[in-house]
Design a protein around this motif. Structure first.
Motif, PDB file in Angstrom:
ATOM      1  N   GLU A 166      17.859  -1.058   9.406  1.00 50.14           N
ATOM      2  CA  GLU A 166      16.726  -0.561   8.438  1.00 50.14           C
ATOM      3  C   GLU A 166      16.578  -1.615   7.304  1.00 50.14           C
ATOM      4  OE1 GLU A 166      14.231   0.831   9.690  1.00 50.14           O
ATOM      5  OE2 GLU A 166      15.019   1.918  11.462  1.00 50.14           O
ATOM      6  N   GLU A 167      17.443  -1.734   6.367  1.00 46.35           N
ATOM      7  CA  GLU A 167      17.542  -2.645   5.483  1.00 46.35           C
ATOM      8  C   GLU A 167      17.183  -3.833   5.476  1.00 46.35           C
ATOM      9  OE1 GLU A 167      21.655  -2.362   4.114  1.00 46.35           O
ATOM     10  OE2 GLU A 167      21.383  -0.513   2.834  1.00 46.35           O
ATOM     11  N   LYS A 168      17.633  -4.645   6.876  1.00 48.25           N
ATOM     12  CA  LYS A 168      17.109  -5.824   7.025  1.00 48.25           C
ATOM     13  C   LYS A 168      15.698  -5.783   7.404  1.00 48.25           C
ATOM     14  CE  LYS A 168      21.634  -7.502   8.847  1.00 48.25           C
ATOM     15  NZ  LYS A 168      22.668  -7.893  10.006  1.00 48.25           N
ATOM     16  N   ASN A 169      15.233  -4.536   8.153  1.00 50.57           N
ATOM     17  CA  ASN A 169      13.832  -4.502   8.685  1.00 50.57           C
ATOM     18  C   ASN A 169      13.012  -4.366   7.423  1.00 50.57           C
ATOM     19  OD1 ASN A 169      11.642  -4.387  10.459  1.00 50.57           O
ATOM     20  ND2 ASN A 169      11.992  -2.185  10.413  1.00 50.57           N
ATOM     21  N   VAL A 170      13.384  -3.820   6.410  1.00 46.49           N
ATOM     22  CA  VAL A 170      12.744  -3.756   5.076  1.00 46.49           C
ATOM     23  C   VAL A 170      12.411  -5.047   4.470  1.00 46.49           C
ATOM     24  CG1 VAL A 170      12.479  -2.988   2.929  1.00 46.49           C
ATOM     25  CG2 VAL A 170      12.982  -1.403   4.670  1.00 46.49           C
ATOM     26  N   GLU A 171      13.468  -5.882   4.455  1.00 42.94           N
ATOM     27  CA  GLU A 171      13.359  -7.417   3.959  1.00 42.94           C
ATOM     28  C   GLU A 171      12.647  -8.031   4.695  1.00 42.94           C
ATOM     29  OE1 GLU A 171      14.596  -8.403   1.095  1.00 42.94           O
ATOM     30  OE2 GLU A 171      15.212  -6.283   0.673  1.00 42.94           O
ATOM     31  N   THR A 172      12.512  -7.817   5.884  1.00 41.51           N
ATOM     32  CA  THR A 172      11.622  -8.585   6.732  1.00 41.51           C
ATOM     33  C   THR A 172      10.266  -8.435   6.524  1.00 41.51           C
ATOM     34  OG1 THR A 172      13.247  -8.851   8.321  1.00 41.51           O
ATOM     35  CG2 THR A 172      11.069  -9.445   9.206  1.00 41.51           C
ATOM     36  N   ASN A 173       9.801  -7.117   6.418  1.00 38.82           N
ATOM     37  CA  ASN A 173       8.429  -6.481   6.215  1.00 38.82           C
ATOM     38  C   ASN A 173       7.984  -6.944   4.740  1.00 38.82           C
ATOM     39  OD1 ASN A 173       7.182  -4.894   8.569  1.00 38.82           O
ATOM     40  ND2 ASN A 173       9.511  -4.459   8.651  1.00 38.82           N
ATOM     41  N   LYS A 174       8.995  -6.988   3.807  1.00 43.41           N
ATOM     42  CA  LYS A 174       8.513  -7.398   2.670  1.00 43.41           C
ATOM     43  C   LYS A 174       8.015  -8.888   2.409  1.00 43.41           C
ATOM     44  CE  LYS A 174      11.123  -4.035  -0.651  1.00 43.41           C
ATOM     45  NZ  LYS A 174      12.237  -4.156  -1.483  1.00 43.41           N
ATOM     46  N   ASN A 175       8.878  -9.503   3.156  1.00 43.23           N
ATOM     47  CA  ASN A 175       8.385 -10.975   3.214  1.00 43.23           C
ATOM     48  C   ASN A 175       7.256 -11.157   3.735  1.00 43.23           C
ATOM     49  OD1 ASN A 175      10.687 -11.993   1.812  1.00 43.23           O
ATOM     50  ND2 ASN A 175      11.953 -12.008   3.795  1.00 43.23           N
ATOM     51  N   ASN A 176       7.002 -10.332   5.001  1.00 43.04           N
ATOM     52  CA  ASN A 176       5.816 -10.646   6.075  1.00 43.04           C
ATOM     53  C   ASN A 176       4.664 -10.131   5.082  1.00 43.04           C
ATOM     54  OD1 ASN A 176       4.267 -10.851   8.432  1.00 43.04           O
ATOM     55  ND2 ASN A 176       4.021  -8.470   8.273  1.00 43.04           N
ATOM     56  N   PHE A 177       4.949  -8.875   4.111  1.00 42.76           N
ATOM     57  CA  PHE A 177       3.579  -8.590   3.430  1.00 42.76           C
ATOM     58  C   PHE A 177       3.318  -9.483   2.522  1.00 42.76           C
ATOM     59  CE2 PHE A 177       2.060  -6.024  -0.242  1.00 42.76           C
ATOM     60  CZ  PHE A 177       1.027  -5.696   0.334  1.00 42.76           C
ATOM     61  N   SER A 178       4.443  -9.931   1.730  1.00 47.23           N
ATOM     62  CA  SER A 178       4.092 -11.132   0.522  1.00 47.23           C
ATOM     63  C   SER A 178       3.283 -12.114   1.120  1.00 47.23           C
ATOM     64  CB  SER A 178       5.310 -11.343  -0.005  1.00 47.23           C
ATOM     65  OG  SER A 178       5.206 -12.283  -1.029  1.00 47.23           O
ATOM     66  N   ARG A 179       3.556 -12.607   2.247  1.00 42.15           N
ATOM     67  CA  ARG A 179       2.990 -13.625   2.905  1.00 42.15           C
ATOM     68  C   ARG A 179       1.580 -13.663   3.039  1.00 42.15           C
ATOM     69  NH1 ARG A 179       7.734 -16.670   6.546  1.00 42.15           N
ATOM     70  NH2 ARG A 179       9.168 -17.037   4.610  1.00 42.15           N
ATOM     71  N   THR A 180       1.480 -12.242   3.837  1.00 38.82           N
ATOM     72  CA  THR A 180       0.178 -11.878   4.258  1.00 38.82           C
ATOM     73  C   THR A 180      -0.654 -11.584   3.185  1.00 38.82           C
ATOM     74  OG1 THR A 180       1.033 -10.920   6.273  1.00 38.82           O
ATOM     75  CG2 THR A 180      -1.143 -10.196   5.757  1.00 38.82           C
ATOM     76  N   ILE A 224      -7.867  -6.474   8.304  1.00 38.29           N
ATOM     77  CA  ILE A 224      -7.125  -5.718   9.227  1.00 38.29           C
ATOM     78  C   ILE A 224      -5.482  -6.345   9.299  1.00 38.29           C
ATOM     79  CG2 ILE A 224      -6.793  -5.213  11.790  1.00 38.29           C
ATOM     80  CD1 ILE A 224      -9.729  -5.707  11.914  1.00 38.29           C
ATOM     81  N   GLU A 225      -5.287  -7.679   9.109  1.00 37.32           N
ATOM     82  CA  GLU A 225      -3.990  -8.146   9.413  1.00 37.32           C
ATOM     83  C   GLU A 225      -3.209  -7.697   7.877  1.00 37.32           C
ATOM     84  OE1 GLU A 225      -4.390 -12.392  11.788  1.00 37.32           O
ATOM     85  OE2 GLU A 225      -4.906 -12.282   9.717  1.00 37.32           O
ATOM     86  N   PHE A 226      -4.022  -7.734   6.708  1.00 37.44           N
ATOM     87  CA  PHE A 226      -3.328  -7.313   5.605  1.00 37.44           C
ATOM     88  C   PHE A 226      -2.925  -5.754   5.744  1.00 37.44           C
ATOM     89  CE2 PHE A 226      -3.681  -5.311   1.475  1.00 37.44           C
ATOM     90  CZ  PHE A 226      -2.965  -6.172   0.717  1.00 37.44           C
ATOM     91  N   ARG A 227      -3.751  -5.086   6.222  1.00 41.37           N
ATOM     92  CA  ARG A 227      -3.451  -3.425   6.477  1.00 41.37           C
ATOM     93  C   ARG A 227      -2.495  -3.350   7.200  1.00 41.37           C
ATOM     94  NH1 ARG A 227      -3.731   0.982   3.181  1.00 41.37           N
ATOM     95  NH2 ARG A 227      -3.738   2.652   4.845  1.00 41.37           N
ATOM     96  N   GLN A 228      -2.307  -3.856   8.272  1.00 43.10           N
ATOM     97  CA  GLN A 228      -1.155  -3.658   9.292  1.00 43.10           C
ATOM     98  C   GLN A 228       0.125  -4.150   8.477  1.00 43.10           C
ATOM     99  OE1 GLN A 228      -1.553  -2.449  12.392  1.00 43.10           O
ATOM    100  NE2 GLN A 228       0.697  -2.125  12.051  1.00 43.10           N
ATOM    101  N   ALA A 229       0.054  -5.370   7.837  1.00 42.57           N
ATOM    102  CA  ALA A 229       1.199  -5.704   7.149  1.00 42.57           C
ATOM    103  C   ALA A 229       1.564  -4.607   5.941  1.00 42.57           C
ATOM    104  CB  ALA A 229       1.045  -7.037   6.311  1.00 42.57           C
ATOM    105  N   GLN A 230       0.773  -4.014   5.566  1.00 45.26           N
ATOM    106  CA  GLN A 230       0.929  -2.988   4.577  1.00 45.26           C
ATOM    107  C   GLN A 230       1.481  -1.785   5.050  1.00 45.26           C
ATOM    108  OE1 GLN A 230      -2.526  -1.360   2.673  1.00 45.26           O
ATOM    109  NE2 GLN A 230      -1.898  -1.320   0.617  1.00 45.26           N
ATOM    110  N   ILE A 231       1.016  -1.341   6.014  1.00 49.50           N
ATOM    111  CA  ILE A 231       1.415  -0.124   6.830  1.00 49.50           C
ATOM    112  C   ILE A 231       2.880  -0.422   7.436  1.00 49.50           C
ATOM    113  CG2 ILE A 231       1.287   1.280   8.670  1.00 49.50           C
ATOM    114  CD1 ILE A 231      -0.744   1.902   6.457  1.00 49.50           C
ATOM    115  N   ASN A 232       3.069  -1.608   8.106  1.00 47.46           N
ATOM    116  CA  ASN A 232       4.550  -1.793   8.525  1.00 47.46           C
ATOM    117  C   ASN A 232       5.549  -1.772   7.342  1.00 47.46           C
ATOM    118  OD1 ASN A 232       3.265  -2.376  10.918  1.00 47.46           O
ATOM    119  ND2 ASN A 232       3.256  -4.629  10.759  1.00 47.46           N
TER     120      ASN A 232
END
Length: 438
Positions: free
Chosen positions: A370-384, A396-404
């Protein structure tokens, strides 16, 4: 929109005083529980009762001393007729009598039953301490489960608050874009919906947090409306090894200790019942004083006696119809049952330790994932987010990255505190819970 904002502002104002709130550390929670928890207080009082029962005053070793005193007054009219017909009368004959005595009774020998019973009371006191320790351990597990739930909800509230701020900034940009003709009204409405949803989620999370705080206050035995902050940092002790845990559990697990103590008590029960087969020798002694002021019908106007009496009595129940024999047989059968129970507890303990260790190791693996998953989603959200600002990503893509990202953070919090609770259960099974630095 305005209604939701007002609700959010109200909650923010309610919790803005958190900077002045009490910081409830894990050590503070333990100390408060030991002092105020209702179950622990009752357990401590039960220990005091057992301590009183195990004292010398309840052992039968001390003698019994009794004192008696009395006084009598008589006023009689008497008429006596002799064989020759002579009649003598005595009217208003007054007499008085007084008595007082003090006695001592002591059992010199009772077949060692008194000795075994005294030792049994001492072991019963030790068992009551183990029972109290069980209550304390279970109470601490409950308290830390609630404490970590408060910590998890605290971190979730913080994450949702950050998400809400991002949504508000997005709504602000959407309104500006719409005013300058860069966005459609649909984008504004979508942003408003997301702000409303995040606001509701935040309000519900704060409600759950407030309820959980009240649960913890109740477990700590203090005013349920006391507000406080908790520590959210978690440290794990070490990697556990199965054989080492099993060895500690056999020696220090509280259930194993209780079974062993009950076995000792059953052995004393056998000896106490066997003592009834032996004679009992008692010492009886008393000192008495008697005085009588007689009426005229007596030869002596006054009588006085005082003195010491002492004696020994031996009692040996040679045959009681088999009652003592039956009690001895039943006590031995009960001891056999306890030995079977010990084997059962030992097998269950080995299973529970193995299961708890597997749960703990799996929890650590999930936590790492889950720690790795958070880092991945942080990077994904930052780029999105960057793409969204440049118009290269849809709302919609922005919101999905935010929710993820929010879900990943929530999962990480759950995994972190699940792993800690699993560790505490493992420490309880190995008998190390009360020796742990929380």
């Amino acid at each position: 929109m305005n209604y939701i904002n007002k609700i959010v502002i109200m909650f923010l104002l309610c919790f803005s005083s958190s900077f002045a709130q009490e910081k409830l550390t894990k050590e503070d929670a333990v100390n408060l529980a030991l002092e105020n928890n209702y179950g622990i207080l009752i357990a401590k009082n039960n220990v005091k009762i057992a301590e009183n029962n195990s004292s010398l005053n309840n052992s039968g070793y001390l003698p019994r001393i009794t004192a008696n005193a009395g006084a009598n007054y008589n006023l009689n009219d008497t008429e006596n007729t002799l064989q020759n017909g002579t009649v003598s009368e005595n009217n208003g004959a007054e007499s008085k009598s007084y008595n007082a005595s003090i006695g001592l009774n002591y059992t010199l020998f009772d077949g060692l039953g008194r000795s075994y019973n005294y030792k049994r009371l001492k072991e019963a006191y030790n068992l009551s301490e183990l029972e109290a320790q069980t209550v304390i351990e279970n109470s601490l597990l409950q308290i830390f489960s609630i404490y970590y739930n408060v910590a998890q909800l605290t971190e979730d509230s913080k994450n949702i608050s950050e998400t809400l701020n991002v949504s508000k900034q997005r709504l602000l940009r959407a309104n500006y874009g719409f005013e300058y003709g860069q966005n459609t009204k649909l984008q504004v409405l979508n942003a408003e919906v997301d702000v409303n949803n995040d606001s509701i989620r935040y309000i519900n999370m704060r409600r759950l947090l407030a309820n959980s705080k009240r649960d913890l206050n109740l477990a700590l035995g203090r005013n349920v409306n006391t507000d406080f902050l908790v520590e959210t940092n978690i440290a794990f002790n070490s990697i556990f090894e199965l054989n080492t845990l099993l060895e500690k559990a056999k020696n220090y697990n509280i259930e194993m200790q209780k079974v062993n103590k009950n076995l000792e008590l059953s052995q004393f029960d056998i000896k106490i019942n066997k003592s009834n087969l032996l004679p009992t020798l008692n010492l009886n002694s008393s000192y008495g004083f008697n005085k009588s002021d007689n009426d005229a019908s007596f030869n002596y106007a006054e009588q006085l006696s005082q003195g010491l009496n002492a004696g020994l009595s031996l009692n040996w129940n040679l045959f009681d119809g088999g009652t003592t024999k039956t009690r001895i047989q039943n006590a031995k059968i009960f001891e056999d049952n306890l030995k079977v129970q010990k084997e059962k507890v030992l097998n269950e303990l080995e299973r529970n330790v193995a299961n708890a260790l597997e749960v703990y190791n799996n929890a650590l693996f999930i936590l790492n994932a889950e720690e790795k998953n958070v880092e991945t989603n942080k990077n994904n959200f930052s780029r999105t987010e960057e793409k969204f600002k440049l118009g290269q990503a849809t709302s919609i893509e922005f919101r999905q990255a935010q929710i993820n990202l929010l879900n990943a953070q929530s999962n990480l919090n759950a995994a972190k505190y699940d792993a800690k609770n699993a560790e505490l259960i493992l420490l309880q099974l190995s008998g190390e819970l009360l020796d742990t630095n929380f």
